[in-house]
Design an enzyme around this catalytic site. Structure first.
Site, short mmCIF file in Angstrom:
data_model
loop_
_atom_site.label_atom_id
_atom_site.label_comp_id
_atom_site.label_asym_id
_atom_site.label_seq_id
_atom_site.Cartn_x
_atom_site.Cartn_y
_atom_site.Cartn_z
N ASP A 44 0.84 -1.20 0.00
CA ASP A 44 0.00 0.00 0.00
C ASP A 44 0.88 1.25 0.00
O ASP A 44 0.37 2.38 -0.07
CB ASP A 44 -1.02 0.00 1.15
CG ASP A 44 -0.37 0.01 2.52
OD1 ASP A 44 0.87 -0.07 2.60
OD2 ASP A 44 -1.12 0.11 3.52
N SER A 45 2.22 1.05 0.01
CA SER A 45 3.13 2.17 -0.25
C SER A 45 2.85 2.78 -1.62
O SER A 45 3.35 3.85 -1.94
CB SER A 45 4.59 1.70 -0.17
OG SER A 45 4.80 0.56 -0.98
N ASP A 83 -1.06 -6.23 -0.45
CA ASP A 83 -1.30 -5.58 0.84
C ASP A 83 -2.81 -5.34 1.04
O ASP A 83 -3.49 -4.91 0.10
CB ASP A 83 -0.61 -4.22 0.85
CG ASP A 83 0.31 -4.04 2.04
OD1 ASP A 83 0.26 -4.87 2.97
OD2 ASP A 83 1.10 -3.08 2.02
N LYS A 113 -1.01 -9.49 2.82
CA LYS A 113 -0.30 -8.99 4.00
C LYS A 113 -1.22 -8.02 4.73
O LYS A 113 -1.94 -7.26 4.07
CB LYS A 113 0.99 -8.28 3.59
CG LYS A 113 1.72 -7.63 4.76
CD LYS A 113 3.09 -7.12 4.37
CE LYS A 113 3.14 -5.74 3.79
NZ LYS A 113 2.57 -4.66 4.64
N GLU A 115 -1.49 -5.46 8.49
CA GLU A 115 -0.73 -4.86 9.59
C GLU A 115 -1.40 -5.14 10.93
O GLU A 115 -2.62 -5.12 11.05
CB GLU A 115 -0.64 -3.34 9.37
CG GLU A 115 0.16 -2.97 8.13
CD GLU A 115 0.33 -1.46 7.94
OE1 GLU A 115 -0.06 -0.69 8.84
OE2 GLU A 115 0.84 -1.07 6.89
N GLU A 182 8.93 -3.87 10.73
CA GLU A 182 9.39 -2.57 10.22
C GLU A 182 9.92 -1.70 11.36
O GLU A 182 9.26 -1.52 12.40
CB GLU A 182 8.21 -1.86 9.51
CG GLU A 182 8.61 -0.55 8.88
CD GLU A 182 7.60 -0.04 7.85
OE1 GLU A 182 6.67 -0.78 7.48
OE2 GLU A 182 7.75 1.12 7.43
O1 KIV Z 1 3.50 -1.08 1.60
C1 KIV Z 1 4.68 -1.47 1.61
O2 KIV Z 1 5.46 -1.27 0.66
C2 KIV Z 1 5.13 -2.18 2.78
C3 KIV Z 1 6.61 -2.34 2.96
C4 KIV Z 1 7.15 -1.13 3.59
C5 KIV Z 1 6.94 -3.56 3.72
O3 KIV Z 1 4.35 -2.56 3.60
#
Ligand code: KIV
Length: 275
Positions: A44-45, A83, A113, A115, A182
């Protein structure tokens, strides 16, 4: 051969390091994949580096699905992890399972993934029970930026370390096959990697992880907003690209591009009378 969750377990058992890089589109997925990474994260970056938001809060399921589809078409060997965006799994366990399912069914990811540790253990368990592999994400969790009061290193005092270890154990017990950790101190990370049986994938967490993940914009110098201290610059691709764009502008203005070699031949024609 496609990397799978078994690749991750085998790597931890053999003490071999795992690699994960982000990608958000087909062309970069192909580049990352052909470089031999174990896993591609459609992070989600993308909110920061692709969409230009200041954090990841506004990223939607539609954003992630759209980009995961493109990445999945480009990744032939790496395990594609999508994500779960903010508020796509926090509301309820059924919401989490349904959205995780969409990332596999529509996005064609092979894993998701999300959080959080103890507080999302029920969601992780239910998603895993729906046959969807899960990567956890603990330590600094950017979706909680407002609750954490900023992007801060985690595990800096005993209480934070205790919570970090509890989160790691909870994610593992819920059935995640790996966990991203992280921004935690390297010595704390060493203990956490020893404590867990699943692979730890670090970012800003030092060398004592079972693997490393980076956002490719950071390692290539493509994101000029902010350079985190934990990133190594493997190339100054931003400068290279700007130089190439500048040459294009200059050559078009001077009439040097396109040259004869870029043109197609055709018959002699005259302009027909049109009015
Ligand atoms: O969203 C992302 O790119 C991430 C990484 C920082 C692990 O969660």
């Amino acid at each position: 051969m496609r990397k799978t969750v078994s690749t991750f377990a085998a790597a931890k058992a053999k003490g071999e390091k795992l690699t994960m890089l982000t990608a958000y589109d087909y062309s970069f997925a192909r580049l990352v994949d052909s470089a031999g990474v174990d896993s591609i994260l459609v992070g989600d970056s993308l909110g920061n580096v692709i969409l230009g938001y200041e954090d990841t809060i506004s990223v939607t399921m539609e954003d992630i699905i759209h980009h995961t589809k493109a990445v999945a078409r480009g990744a032939k060997s790496a395990l594609v992890v999508a994500d779960m965006p903010f508020m796509s799994y926090q509301v309820s366990v059924p919401q989490a399972v349904e959205n995780a399912g969409r990332l596999l069914k529509e996005g064609r990811a092979q894993a998701v993934k999300l959080e959080g540790g103890v507080v999302v253990a029920d969601q992780i368990r239910a998603i895993v029970n729906a046959s969807i592999p899960v990567v956890g994400h603990i330590g600094l969790t950017p979706q909680s930026v407002n609750a954490m009061g900023g992007f801060k290193v985690q595990g800096k005092d005993e209480e934070q370390v205790r919570r970090l270890f509890e989160d790691g154990k909870a994610v593992e017990a819920a059935g995640a096959f790996a966990v991203v950790v992280e921004c935690v101190p390297a010595n704390v990370m060493k203990k956490l990697t020893e404590l867990l049986t699943i692979p730890t994938i670090g970012i800003g967490a030092g060398p004592h992880c079972d693997g490393q993940v980076l956002v490719y914009h950071d390692m290539l110098g493509l994101f000029e907003g902010f350079a985190p201290r934990f990133v190594r610059r493997y190339a100054e691709a931003g400068d290279l690209i700007r130089l190439a764009f500048g040459r294009f502008v200059a050559e078009v203005k001077k009439g040097e591009f396109p040259g004869p070699e870029h043109c197609f031949d055709g018959p002699d024609v005259s302009i027909p009378k049109m009015y």
